[in-house]
Design a protein around this motif. Sequence first.
Motif, PDB file in Angstrom:
ATOM      1  N   ILE A 137       0.834  -1.206   0.000  1.00  0.00           N
ATOM      2  CA  ILE A 137       0.000   0.000   0.000  1.00  0.00           C
ATOM      3  C   ILE A 137       0.865   1.252   0.000  1.00  0.00           C
ATOM      4  CG2 ILE A 137      -1.670   1.319   1.365  1.00  0.00           C
ATOM      5  CD1 ILE A 137      -2.778  -1.402   2.330  1.00  0.00           C
ATOM      6  N   GLU A 138       1.962   1.236   0.748  1.00  0.00           N
ATOM      7  CA  GLU A 138       2.872   2.386   0.765  1.00  0.00           C
ATOM      8  C   GLU A 138       3.473   2.633  -0.616  1.00  0.00           C
ATOM      9  OE1 GLU A 138       6.810   4.115   3.127  1.00  0.00           O
ATOM     10  OE2 GLU A 138       5.981   2.156   3.654  1.00  0.00           O
ATOM     11  N   ARG A 139       3.858   1.560  -1.307  1.00  0.00           N
ATOM     12  CA  ARG A 139       4.420   1.710  -2.656  1.00  0.00           C
ATOM     13  C   ARG A 139       3.371   2.285  -3.610  1.00  0.00           C
ATOM     14  NH1 ARG A 139       6.733  -3.398  -1.424  1.00  0.00           N
ATOM     15  NH2 ARG A 139       5.065  -4.446  -2.589  1.00  0.00           N
ATOM     16  N   ALA A 140       2.126   1.814  -3.499  1.00  0.00           N
ATOM     17  CA  ALA A 140       1.072   2.275  -4.399  1.00  0.00           C
ATOM     18  C   ALA A 140       0.686   3.724  -4.112  1.00  0.00           C
ATOM     19  CB  ALA A 140      -0.155   1.367  -4.271  1.00  0.00           C
ATOM     20  N   THR A 141       0.729   4.125  -2.847  1.00  0.00           N
ATOM     21  CA  THR A 141       0.299   5.465  -2.437  1.00  0.00           C
ATOM     22  C   THR A 141       1.407   6.499  -2.602  1.00  0.00           C
ATOM     23  OG1 THR A 141      -1.191   4.469  -0.811  1.00  0.00           O
ATOM     24  CG2 THR A 141      -0.689   6.800  -0.533  1.00  0.00           C
ATOM     25  N   GLY A 142       2.615   6.082  -2.326  1.00  0.00           N
ATOM     26  CA  GLY A 142       3.729   7.023  -2.249  1.00  0.00           C
ATOM     27  C   GLY A 142       4.036   7.297  -0.787  1.00  0.00           C
ATOM     28  N   GLU A 143       5.310   7.289  -0.440  1.00  0.00           N
ATOM     29  CA  GLU A 143       5.724   7.375   0.967  1.00  0.00           C
ATOM     30  C   GLU A 143       5.192   8.611   1.695  1.00  0.00           C
ATOM     31  OE1 GLU A 143       9.809   7.470   3.684  1.00  0.00           O
ATOM     32  OE2 GLU A 143       9.906   7.080   1.524  1.00  0.00           O
ATOM     33  N   PRO A 144       5.291   9.837   1.135  1.00  0.00           N
ATOM     34  CA  PRO A 144       4.846  11.014   1.907  1.00  0.00           C
ATOM     35  C   PRO A 144       3.363  10.972   2.274  1.00  0.00           C
ATOM     36  CG  PRO A 144       6.208  11.675   0.034  1.00  0.00           C
ATOM     37  CD  PRO A 144       5.894  10.230  -0.155  1.00  0.00           C
ATOM     38  N   VAL A 145       2.510  10.677   1.308  1.00  0.00           N
ATOM     39  CA  VAL A 145       1.061  10.659   1.571  1.00  0.00           C
ATOM     40  C   VAL A 145       0.709   9.505   2.503  1.00  0.00           C
ATOM     41  CG1 VAL A 145      -1.227  10.402   0.529  1.00  0.00           C
ATOM     42  CG2 VAL A 145       0.525  11.765  -0.622  1.00  0.00           C
ATOM     43  N   TYR A 146       1.306   8.346   2.270  1.00  0.00           N
ATOM     44  CA  TYR A 146       1.035   7.179   3.112  1.00  0.00           C
ATOM     45  C   TYR A 146       1.396   7.463   4.564  1.00  0.00           C
ATOM     46  CZ  TYR A 146       1.703   2.552   5.200  1.00  0.00           C
ATOM     47  OH  TYR A 146       1.661   1.458   6.048  1.00  0.00           O
ATOM     48  N   LYS A 147       2.597   7.988   4.796  1.00  0.00           N
ATOM     49  CA  LYS A 147       3.047   8.232   6.169  1.00  0.00           C
ATOM     50  C   LYS A 147       2.214   9.315   6.840  1.00  0.00           C
ATOM     51  CE  LYS A 147       7.738   6.450   6.004  1.00  0.00           C
ATOM     52  NZ  LYS A 147       9.178   6.701   6.224  1.00  0.00           N
ATOM     53  N   LYS A 148       1.802  10.302   6.062  1.00  0.00           N
ATOM     54  CA  LYS A 148       0.951  11.358   6.625  1.00  0.00           C
ATOM     55  C   LYS A 148      -0.385  10.776   7.085  1.00  0.00           C
ATOM     56  CE  LYS A 148      -1.352  15.735   5.382  1.00  0.00           C
ATOM     57  NZ  LYS A 148      -2.751  15.236   5.504  1.00  0.00           N
ATOM     58  N   SER A 149      -1.003   9.937   6.259  1.00  0.00           N
ATOM     59  CA  SER A 149      -2.300   9.348   6.605  1.00  0.00           C
ATOM     60  C   SER A 149      -2.183   8.428   7.819  1.00  0.00           C
ATOM     61  CB  SER A 149      -2.867   8.578   5.409  1.00  0.00           C
ATOM     62  OG  SER A 149      -3.100   9.431   4.314  1.00  0.00           O
ATOM     63  N   ILE A 150      -1.159   7.574   7.815  1.00  0.00           N
ATOM     64  CA  ILE A 150      -0.971   6.642   8.933  1.00  0.00           C
ATOM     65  C   ILE A 150      -0.658   7.401  10.219  1.00  0.00           C
ATOM     66  CG2 ILE A 150       0.483   4.797   9.834  1.00  0.00           C
ATOM     67  CD1 ILE A 150      -1.461   3.833   7.737  1.00  0.00           C
ATOM     68  N   SER A 151       0.126   8.476  10.105  1.00  0.00           N
ATOM     69  CA  SER A 151       0.465   9.281  11.284  1.00  0.00           C
ATOM     70  C   SER A 151      -0.775   9.944  11.864  1.00  0.00           C
ATOM     71  CB  SER A 151       1.509  10.322  10.914  1.00  0.00           C
ATOM     72  OG  SER A 151       1.802  11.170  12.008  1.00  0.00           O
ATOM     73  N   GLU A 152      -1.614  10.518  11.006  1.00  0.00           N
ATOM     74  CA  GLU A 152      -2.856  11.140  11.471  1.00  0.00           C
ATOM     75  C   GLU A 152      -3.765  10.104  12.118  1.00  0.00           C
ATOM     76  OE1 GLU A 152      -3.380  14.833   8.266  1.00  0.00           O
ATOM     77  OE2 GLU A 152      -4.511  12.956   8.029  1.00  0.00           O
ATOM     78  N   PHE A 153      -3.859   8.949  11.496  1.00  0.00           N
ATOM     79  CA  PHE A 153      -4.708   7.887  12.043  1.00  0.00           C
ATOM     80  C   PHE A 153      -4.219   7.449  13.424  1.00  0.00           C
ATOM     81  CE2 PHE A 153      -5.924   3.295  12.226  1.00  0.00           C
ATOM     82  CZ  PHE A 153      -7.294   3.488  12.319  1.00  0.00           C
ATOM     83  N   GLY A 154      -2.914   7.312  13.554  1.00  0.00           N
ATOM     84  CA  GLY A 154      -2.356   6.894  14.832  1.00  0.00           C
ATOM     85  C   GLY A 154      -2.499   7.934  15.925  1.00  0.00           C
ATOM     86  N   ALA A 155      -2.612   9.204  15.526  1.00  0.00           N
ATOM     87  CA  ALA A 155      -2.679  10.289  16.521  1.00  0.00           C
ATOM     88  C   ALA A 155      -4.077  10.508  17.067  1.00  0.00           C
ATOM     89  CB  ALA A 155      -2.159  11.589  15.899  1.00  0.00           C
ATOM     90  N   CYS A 156      -5.078  10.017  16.372  1.00  0.00           N
ATOM     91  CA  CYS A 156      -6.449  10.237  16.850  1.00  0.00           C
ATOM     92  C   CYS A 156      -6.930   9.043  17.665  1.00  0.00           C
ATOM     93  CB  CYS A 156      -7.402  10.501  15.675  1.00  0.00           C
ATOM     94  SG  CYS A 156      -7.810   9.040  14.712  1.00  0.00           S
ATOM     95  N   GLY A 157      -7.965   9.230  18.433  1.00  0.00           N
ATOM     96  CA  GLY A 157      -8.457   8.187  19.323  1.00  0.00           C
ATOM     97  C   GLY A 157      -9.024   6.972  18.624  1.00  0.00           C
ATOM     98  N   LEU A 158      -9.217   7.054  17.309  1.00  0.00           N
ATOM     99  CA  LEU A 158      -9.805   5.935  16.574  1.00  0.00           C
ATOM    100  C   LEU A 158      -8.830   4.790  16.389  1.00  0.00           C
ATOM    101  CD1 LEU A 158     -11.622   8.051  13.867  1.00  0.00           C
ATOM    102  CD2 LEU A 158     -12.700   6.852  15.766  1.00  0.00           C
ATOM    103  N   ALA A 159      -7.540   5.060  16.531  1.00  0.00           N
ATOM    104  CA  ALA A 159      -6.538   4.008  16.372  1.00  0.00           C
ATOM    105  C   ALA A 159      -6.431   3.133  17.616  1.00  0.00           C
ATOM    106  CB  ALA A 159      -5.185   4.619  16.046  1.00  0.00           C
ATOM    107  N   SER A 160      -7.039   3.561  18.710  1.00  0.00           N
ATOM    108  CA  SER A 160      -7.029   2.794  19.958  1.00  0.00           C
ATOM    109  C   SER A 160      -8.393   2.164  20.187  1.00  0.00           C
ATOM    110  CB  SER A 160      -6.672   3.708  21.140  1.00  0.00           C
ATOM    111  OG  SER A 160      -5.433   4.344  20.936  1.00  0.00           O
ATOM    112  N   ILE A 161      -8.408   1.161  21.034  1.00  0.00           N
ATOM    113  CA  ILE A 161      -9.681   0.523  21.392  1.00  0.00           C
ATOM    114  C   ILE A 161     -10.534   1.521  22.157  1.00  0.00           C
ATOM    115  CG2 ILE A 161     -10.757  -1.311  22.755  1.00  0.00           C
ATOM    116  CD1 ILE A 161      -8.240  -2.983  22.211  1.00  0.00           C
ATOM    117  N   GLY A 162     -11.789   1.632  21.785  1.00  0.00           N
ATOM    118  CA  GLY A 162     -12.684   2.581  22.436  1.00  0.00           C
ATOM    119  C   GLY A 162     -14.102   2.064  22.502  1.00  0.00           C
ATOM    120  N   SER A 163     -14.954   2.816  23.179  1.00  0.00           N
ATOM    121  CA  SER A 163     -16.345   2.422  23.376  1.00  0.00           C
ATOM    122  C   SER A 163     -17.271   3.579  23.050  1.00  0.00           C
ATOM    123  CB  SER A 163     -16.592   1.992  24.834  1.00  0.00           C
ATOM    124  OG  SER A 163     -15.755   0.913  25.200  1.00  0.00           O
ATOM    125  N   VAL A 164     -18.389   3.248  22.462  1.00  0.00           N
ATOM    126  CA  VAL A 164     -19.446   4.213  22.192  1.00  0.00           C
ATOM    127  C   VAL A 164     -20.700   3.715  22.910  1.00  0.00           C
ATOM    128  CG1 VAL A 164     -20.729   5.463  20.419  1.00  0.00           C
ATOM    129  CG2 VAL A 164     -18.473   4.502  19.885  1.00  0.00           C
TER     130      VAL A 164
END
Length: 397
Positions: free
Chosen positions: A94-121
């Motif tokens: 997926i990183e090769r298909a997306t390109g490193e800068p965009v891929y890392k930016k998306s993964i970094s944003e995802f990891g920084a928000c609460g959705l990347a951790s287990i949570g409850s609604v």
Amino acid sequence: YPGQSTSAIIERILQTEKESGTTENEHIDVSRSPKKDVTSTPPRHTNWFGETLAIATNHAASIPYDPFPLSLRVEIDSHIRKATARRSQALQAIERATGEPVYKKSISEFGACGLASIGSVRFGMHKLPLLPTLLQCFGLKSDFDLSKLHHHHRDNNQNANQAKSIVRKDNLFRHLTEHYHPFQQVFDEFVRTVCAPYMASKLQDANISCDEIYYQAFPCIRMILPGEFSIGPHADVAYGHHPCSVNFYLLLTELEDSSASLFVESKPGREDWHPLFDKDGDETAYSSDTKTDSPSLQVVLKHFAGALCAHWTPVNHTSRARVSLDFRLIAGAWFHDVSRADAPRDVYRERDGYYQCCRRQQEAWERDGPLLVPDARVGFPWTVKNWDWILQPALPP
């Protein structure tokens, strides 16, 4: 053992035992059976994860997880290694298909928000009749207890008169495929009024703008009877799913034991296996045991990063059937920015039909277009092409 893989944990513990002459896991009774010497007993390799785990625990209904025993880590390690290798290969593609800068930016944003951790609604089940409508679409009465489905379940080795009075899992799913519209309408409203606002608020907390969300148009419905197995260790990205997708998981039956639920790791590679639902906590399932007309009743919907975090289920060795819904949501920006890889193929975004889109319109989330027709990408029962063949009586031996 935060932050360490199974292999690292095993190496550390065995080294500690070698130096001290003691076993870190001596206080844990895995299955009320005599202790094994994990330093000298080789793991029993089988091709099937469910069988490996069942043998290692003597088919116990309860699996210890706080901490998860070393002996079980040793037994399942080969299966975990396969899952983690496939995850790494998929992410690299997926990183090769997306390109490193965009891929890392998306993964970094995802990891920084609460959705990347287990949570409850938490939500009030009286507002959205998910379970009663599903039962209706199964052709069942509104008070039918799905956790006792196997009490009405028989195999095909019986005459036609007997079969008429039997509630079979396959019959229920066939009925659902022919009468699914009422349930899909309620489910769609549930996603747009409960899940989408929750997801947007989590992103807003992380200073990420979100006015568009893609969501699974029809949920996966899991119905695991006692003695049945669901799935072994995997991360969904290995099957082509978007790495920033968030899995939402709703129990429709009360658990007899927490370890009868889905086991997850809290972060990718951590391998701190624990059940997603805590039976002894205040995490109420959306089941027929609860009163749907109670305004104060709050039901728990769990979420986790299923594309990145490995997860698995044991064989259901309890006396209750486990029935659940699970489905995925992806923020619009990540949906578009992260490209599809060729291997594994992302068939879910390859063509329309799996993901529905909703957009924020002032305070509401409005769906784009009509409801989509479920197809085989959702999994069973939409993979069945010939129900008559599935439901035909078994031939006598």
